[in-house]
Each structure stands twice: as structure tokens, then as C-alpha cells.
Design an enzyme around this catalytic site. Structure first.
Site, mmCIF file in Angstrom:
data_model
loop_
_atom_site.group_PDB
_atom_site.id
_atom_site.type_symbol
_atom_site.label_atom_id
_atom_site.label_comp_id
_atom_site.label_asym_id
_atom_site.label_seq_id
_atom_site.Cartn_x
_atom_site.Cartn_y
_atom_site.Cartn_z
ATOM 1 N N GLY A 235 1.171 -1.052 -0.288
ATOM 2 C CA GLY A 235 0.308 -0.535 0.269
ATOM 3 C C GLY A 235 0.845 1.279 -0.010
ATOM 4 N N SER A 236 0.230 2.503 0.613
ATOM 5 C CA SER A 236 0.706 3.428 0.925
ATOM 6 C C SER A 236 2.201 3.450 1.513
ATOM 7 C CB SER A 236 -0.069 5.184 0.916
ATOM 8 O OG SER A 236 -0.785 4.518 2.206
ATOM 9 N N GLY A 240 2.928 2.802 5.487
ATOM 10 C CA GLY A 240 3.505 1.710 5.602
ATOM 11 C C GLY A 240 4.232 2.017 6.803
ATOM 12 N N GLU A 257 5.854 -3.376 1.022
ATOM 13 C CA GLU A 257 5.941 -3.261 -0.809
ATOM 14 C C GLU A 257 4.848 -1.503 -0.582
ATOM 15 O OE1 GLU A 257 7.224 -4.540 -3.176
ATOM 16 O OE2 GLU A 257 7.426 -5.916 -2.185
ATOM 17 N N CYS A 292 1.988 0.093 -8.893
ATOM 18 C CA CYS A 292 3.701 1.445 -7.971
ATOM 19 C C CYS A 292 4.585 0.939 -9.096
ATOM 20 C CB CYS A 292 3.352 0.546 -6.759
ATOM 21 S SG CYS A 292 3.488 -1.588 -6.861
ATOM 22 N N GLU A 392 4.109 10.664 -5.856
ATOM 23 C CA GLU A 392 3.244 9.368 -6.311
ATOM 24 C C GLU A 392 1.180 9.629 -6.712
ATOM 25 O OE1 GLU A 392 2.011 5.648 -4.498
ATOM 26 O OE2 GLU A 392 3.226 4.648 -6.405
HETATM 27 P P1 NAI Z 1 -3.266 2.600 2.271
HETATM 28 O O1 NAI Z 1 -2.213 2.185 1.654
HETATM 29 O O2 NAI Z 1 -3.947 3.515 3.541
HETATM 30 O O3 NAI Z 1 -4.557 0.882 1.833
HETATM 31 C C1 NAI Z 1 -3.869 -0.140 1.863
HETATM 32 C C2 NAI Z 1 -4.028 -1.156 2.709
HETATM 33 O O4 NAI Z 1 -3.356 -1.020 3.944
HETATM 34 C C3 NAI Z 1 -5.535 -0.995 2.376
HETATM 35 O O5 NAI Z 1 -6.126 -2.530 3.085
HETATM 36 C C4 NAI Z 1 -5.928 -0.130 4.468
HETATM 37 O O6 NAI Z 1 -7.054 -0.393 4.719
HETATM 38 C C5 NAI Z 1 -5.446 -0.738 5.033
HETATM 39 N N1 NAI Z 1 -4.693 0.248 6.027
HETATM 40 C C6 NAI Z 1 -5.020 1.828 6.484
HETATM 41 N N2 NAI Z 1 -4.715 2.051 7.225
HETATM 42 C C7 NAI Z 1 -3.932 0.945 7.882
HETATM 43 C C8 NAI Z 1 -3.304 0.989 9.336
HETATM 44 N N3 NAI Z 1 -2.586 2.414 9.978
HETATM 45 N N4 NAI Z 1 -2.709 -0.618 9.996
HETATM 46 C C9 NAI Z 1 -3.127 -0.993 9.173
HETATM 47 N N5 NAI Z 1 -4.283 -1.123 7.679
HETATM 48 C C10 NAI Z 1 -3.747 -0.025 7.434
HETATM 49 O O7 NAI Z 1 -3.766 3.539 0.212
HETATM 50 P P2 NAI Z 1 -5.160 4.307 0.087
HETATM 51 O O8 NAI Z 1 -5.507 4.893 0.828
HETATM 52 O O9 NAI Z 1 -6.017 2.918 -0.404
HETATM 53 O O10 NAI Z 1 -4.172 4.477 -0.955
HETATM 54 C C11 NAI Z 1 -3.682 5.539 -0.891
HETATM 55 C C12 NAI Z 1 -2.324 6.147 -1.611
HETATM 56 O O11 NAI Z 1 -1.470 5.296 -1.741
HETATM 57 C C13 NAI Z 1 -2.344 5.718 -3.240
HETATM 58 O O12 NAI Z 1 -2.794 6.854 -3.712
HETATM 59 C C14 NAI Z 1 -1.349 5.647 -3.921
HETATM 60 O O13 NAI Z 1 -0.311 6.276 -3.782
HETATM 61 C C15 NAI Z 1 -0.943 4.999 -2.775
HETATM 62 N N6 NAI Z 1 -0.909 3.282 -2.953
HETATM 63 C C16 NAI Z 1 -0.006 2.204 -3.222
HETATM 64 C C17 NAI Z 1 0.127 1.150 -3.815
HETATM 65 C C18 NAI Z 1 1.101 -0.167 -3.583
HETATM 66 O O14 NAI Z 1 0.977 -0.608 -4.524
HETATM 67 N N7 NAI Z 1 1.858 0.859 -3.392
HETATM 68 C C19 NAI Z 1 -1.466 0.036 -3.414
HETATM 69 C C20 NAI Z 1 -2.453 1.260 -3.317
HETATM 70 C C21 NAI Z 1 -1.931 2.802 -3.321
#
Ligand code: NAI
Ligand code: MG
Length: 490
Positions: A235-236, A240, A257, A292, A392
Site C-alpha cells: 500500500g502507501s 507502511g 511493498e 506502484c 506518487e
Molecule cells: P493505504 O496504504 O491507506 O491502504 C492499503 C491497505 O492498508 C488497505 O487495506 C487499508 O485498509 C490498509 N490500512 C490503512 N491504514 C492502515 C493502518 N493504520 N494499519 C493497518 N492497515 C491499514 O492506501 P490507499 O488509501 O488505498 O491509497 C492511498 C495512496 O497510496 C494511493 O494514492 C497510492 O499513491 C498509494 N498506493 C500504493 C499502492 C502500491 O501498490 N504501492 C497500492 C495502493 C495505494
């Protein structure tokens, strides 16, 4: 038998998968799931709260003993059987994914389900590779190491490639003898739940559990649960870092990742057509740039810059944006209103300082009128130091930057917080070799840009994360620990 995505959603509504069964959440809470191509609410997904997370983790712990003591080859065999079953259901999984993510069925969801099943198949064959070593310590001693599973793995994934991310985490964790609790992303809970349900017809109950819910409530409860022995996350960067901080209190291993701002360096000697096709796939325009590894900074030699830009525009204009379920469609919608607003904000920021070349055409279909469609934008006139080239975006937006000096192009490519992927396009071997050594990234390709391939380690440096996925080493290093054993026979 395959089911329609709507029938599946009805059955999976408001359910978690714990102990081999679909169960209603103890929290009695749910949240809406939206088809971003139409903005229709397609259903309600279960929101796991602390008690649900606890039940899932306890269930995975109970299943741990028998699973870790099963012969490794047999665990692998069961995971291979899952690969076959998931492949048989590829079409229904792809349709369900398109319904909840807005990703185009032909160019994205159908491709992803294939790689996803292959990833299970790849790891399924690796049970007997969980080897240790013997150490030549003394003739009268037998000194060796063995690989043991870590225990219960908590996996947290994003929405952009939900099935692929699921396979990269679940397959190696299971083959290595761990049991798993996986949390899907809020935006895409059903596809992962359906895949987990199918796998549970093969795996013993409790070995693979699936929960849904948001980050702060469900994700944090999973990370902080004392029964979790390892966290693996995609995720983000921001999330992370939060997870890393929370984990530091438990001293357990973590794989992260995270994001990217991947450079593509195009030299003047390339086959232009091939490099332009590479730019389009590298940027994942068919997925609205929600990747990503998206090549969101394209450094093109000045002498071919205008031709390259024109050729990219021409090809993008030929791509059809529309109903993601329609096999004619090349580009679907973006995932959510939040991402949509974020992408449009970046486009405005870019327009203030550079030139926007807006391509393709928004769909005209009335049923898509509320859908979250964004036209691909190529920016010129922005330096690498610009916010648009440093942050990003996770949308169909890339910047083309001209260069004349190769070393300077490499320096700019490395001038980034991120280090996930990079590509170089040249037929000059000397330059290519210099570039692959100099680029600060975990995954570097010359004259191509393939997506994650089972067998090849994948993972970033700098803010792009910690650890590797998709390979044998990833399973050994991130889902087992080595135990050292000495027999003294003196
Ligand atoms: P996010 O990182 O907030 O969410 C990804 C996962 O983490 C989801 O399952 C979410 O419920 C979980 N999560 C969120 N906060 C958490 C916490 N405090 N503890 C444990 N789990 C948690 O990403 P989001 O909000 O969907 O997207 C935001 C930005 O992140 C995007 O605009 C993009 O720039 C980036 N992103 C990067 C990805 C990648 O493949 N590297 C994938 C998705 C988003
Ligand atoms: Mg979030």
C-alpha cells in the site's frame, strides 16, 4: 460452475471467512462497496472489529499446529490444487474484480487472474525447497540449520491488483507452513473473499482466513494483535510507516511493498515504436496508471523527444475508455472518489507550470455518466524536481522530460524518494550495463517492462519498501526462520 458477479456479491455480502466458513461479523457492522464505473452501490461488505480480528487470529493459531507439521510437499500439493481451482474460476473472478474496481476486463482483470493462479502454482511446487544447510563444524558433531514457519501471518493488501497481491502473500506463507489472516482493501473486498472461499474447499479449515474493513479499525487491530507473528503489507508509504511503527512494539518481522515513481530512460538509438509501446504498458494506462511501478517519469533523449511524444499521443488516442465489462474497452475507471480527486488535483498542479497533453476520450454512455473516468495526461515542460515528478499520483499521468547527457539522465532518475522499478531503452550494451548498475531501484529492466513474474524477486529500495516478493528467496527469507541445531556425538 461459475456464477455471475451479482449473484456472488449477494452471497458474499456482509461476510467474513473464518475457520473455513462464511460468517457474519460479530461487530454487526458493514460498509458499502461501489462500482466506480457507475457509482452504483453493489453491496455491503462486513467490517471486522477487534472481536472479529481476534476470532480470525485465534482460529489461524489453532490451525497452525497441524498445518506446520504436515509434510511440506503435501502443503505445496494443496496450494497447487488451489491454483487449478482458481484458474477454473478465472472468468468469474475477473468479472467480480472488474465490477468492484472498474478495471477493464480484457486488458486488466483477465490478465491478472492468470498471473494470480500462476503465482499459486509456482509456490505450490516449492514445498521441498524449504531446505536448510549442514555446517562443517567438527567431525564429531552434526551441525545443521532447518527452516521453520513463523506462525500466523497477517497480510494487508491494496485494491489496485487485489488478486495478485493476495497470491504474493498467501501462497509463500502457506507453503512455508504458516497460517494466514488476510485483510482486503475497503474498495475491493469481494474478489479476494471469493478466491479465499474457493481455496477453503481445498485447504483445512482455519489455515486461510479473510477479513474486510478499514485501515484504522481492522488493519490496526490485525497488526497489533499479539497472536500475529509476521505482517506483510502492500500500500502507501504513509500506511507502511504507521505499520512499521506499530510493529516495532512487538519485534516481529515485516515486509513492506510501498509506492514508486519509476523512471523510464529512452535513448536516441531505440526502436521508437517498441519504446512507445513500452511506455504505454510501463505506465499501466489500461489500469488508469494505478500501479506502484508506473513509469511516471519518462526521460527521452532530446533528438527523438517530439516524435516520441507524438507517437505516444497517437496510440493513447486510439485506446478506448468505457464500460470496463465490455471486451472492446481498453481503459476502465479509477477506483474511488478520493483517488479521482487526488488525480485531478495533480493535473491542475501540473497545468500551472507545464503543458498538459490530454488524450483518449471520456465515455459517452449514459450509464457511465457518474463513473470515475480520467483522461490520460502526458505532461511536458516540467523538471524532475517538480512536485508532479516527485510524488506518487497513482493515476494516468506521466511526465516526459528531455535529456542530452546520459549520466545526467541517470542522476535525475535517481533523484527521487522512491526506488521500486526502472527501465532503460537502448540497443547500446555499454550504456545499458552502466545504467542498470547506476539506477537505484529493486527491479531494473532493459528494453521491456514485464509485470511481476513468479520466480523473479520483486521489491524496492529507499521509501519503496522492505523485503522481496514473488520468488523462492522471498518465501525463505520472509516467511520462515532458520533454526540452528547441533548434535554433539563426541
Ligand atoms: P493505504 O496504504 O491507506 O491502504 C492499503 C491497505 O492498508 C488497505 O487495506 C487499508 O485498509 C490498509 N490500512 C490503512 N491504514 C492502515 C493502518 N493504520 N494499519 C493497518 N492497515 C491499514 O492506501 P490507499 O488509501 O488505498 O491509497 C492511498 C495512496 O497510496 C494511493 O494514492 C497510492 O499513491 C498509494 N498506493 C500504493 C499502492 C502500491 O501498490 N504501492 C497500492 C495502493 C495505494
Ligand atoms: Mg487509506
Amino acid at each position: 460452475m461459475t456464477s455471475s458477479p451479482y449473484d456472488l456479491v449477494k452471497r458474499l455480502n456482509n461476510k467474513l471467512l473464518i475457520g473455513g466458513k462464511l460468517v457474519a461479523p460479530l461487530s454487526k457492522k458493514s460498509f458499502p462497496v461501489i462500482n466506480p464505473a457507475t457509482m452504483d452501490v453493489i453491496g455491503e461488505a462486513a467490517e471486522a472489529h477487534e472481536a472479529d480480528v481476534d476470532l480470525a487470529v485465534q482460529t489461524a493459531r489453532k490451525a497452525q499446529h497441524d498445518w506446520r507439521h504436515m509434510d511440506a510437499a503435501k502443503r505445496g500439493h494443496l496450494v497447487s490444487k488451489c491454483a487449478d481451482l482458481l484458474e477454473e474460476h478465472a472468468d468469474e473472478l475477473a468479472r467480480l474484480m472488474t465490477l468492484e474496481t472498474g478495471k477493464a476486463l480484457r486488458t486488466e482483470s483477465q490478465v491478472e487472474t492468470k498471473i494470480f493462479a500462476n503465482c499459486f502454482r509456482f509456490y505450490g511446487g516449492l514445498g521441498l525447497e524449504l531446505k536448510g544447510e549442514t555446517v562443517p563444524y567438527s567431525d564429531t558433531m552434526l551441525t545443521l540449520t532447518i527452516r521453520e514457519p513463523l506462525g500466523v501471518v497477517g497480510a494487508i493488501i491494496a485494491w489496485n491488483v487485489p488478486l495478485l497481491l493476495m497470491s504474493l502473500k498467501v501462497a509463500p506463507a502457506l507453503v512455508a507452513g504458516n497460517t494466514v489472516v488476510i485483510k482486503s482493501a475497503e474498495e475491493a473486498p469481494y474478489t479476494v473473499l471469493r478466491a479465499a472461499e474457493l481455496m477453503n474447499t481445498i485447504l483445512p479449515p482455519g489455515v486461510l482466513n479473510m477479513i474486510s474493513g478499514d485501515g484504522p479499525t481492522t488493519g490496526e487491530a490485525l497488526v497489533k494483535h499479539p497472536g500475529i507473528d509476521k505482517v506483510t503489507f502492500t500500500g502507501s508509504v504513509e500506511t507502511g510507516k504507521t505499520i512499521y511503527k506499530n510493529i516495532s512494539q512487538k519485534l516481529i518481522p515485516v515486509t513492506l511493498e510501498l509506492g514508486g515513481k519509476s523512471p523510464m530512460i529512452v535513448c536516441e538509438d531505440v526502436d521508437l515504436e517498441k519504446a512507445v509501446d513500452g511506455a504505454l504498458t510501463s505506465m499501466r494506462f489500461t489500469r488508469q496508471g494505478q500501479s506502484c511501478t508506473a513509469a511516471s517519469r519518462i526521460f527521452v533523449h532530446e533528438s527523438i523527444f517530439d516524435r516520441f511524444l507524438e507517437a505516444m499521443k497517437k496510440k493513447l488516442n486510439g485506446m478506448k475508455m468505457g464500460d470496463p465489462m465490455d471486451p472492446e474497452t481498453d481503459i476502465g475507471s479509477v477506483i474511488s472518489e478520493g483517488q479521482y480527486a487526488k488525480i485531478l488535483k495533480y493535473i491542475e498542479i501540473g497545468k500551472a507550470d507545464g503543458t498538459a497533453h490530454t488524450c483518449s476520450a471520456l465515455p459517452t454512455d449514459a450509464k457511465l455518466s457518474k463513473g470515475l473516468f480520467v483522461q490520460p495526461v502526458l505532461f511536458t515542460g516540467l523538471p524532475n524536481s517538480h512536485q508532479l515528478c516527485q510524488e506518487e499520483i497513482f493515476g494516468p499521468v506521466t511526465a516526459l522530460i528531455p535529456w542530452t547527457d546520459f549520466d545526467e539522465a541517470i542522476r535525475q532518475a535517481n533523484d527521487s524518494e522512491y526506488g521500486l522499478a526502472a527501465t532503460i531503452w537502448t540497443n547500446n550494451l555499454k550504456r545499458a550495463l552502466k545504467g542498470v548498475h547506476a539506477l537505484e531501484a529493486g527491479f531494473v529492466q532493459v528494453n521491456q517492462n514485464v509485470v511481476v513474474q513468479p520466480g523473479l524477486s520483486y521489491g524496492g529500495v529507499k521509501s519503496s519498501g522492505l523485503g522481496k516478493e514473488a520468488s523462492l528467496e522471498a518465501m525463505l527469507e520472509h516467511f520462515t526462520h532458520k533454526k540452528t541445531i547441533i548434535f554433539n556425538m563426541k
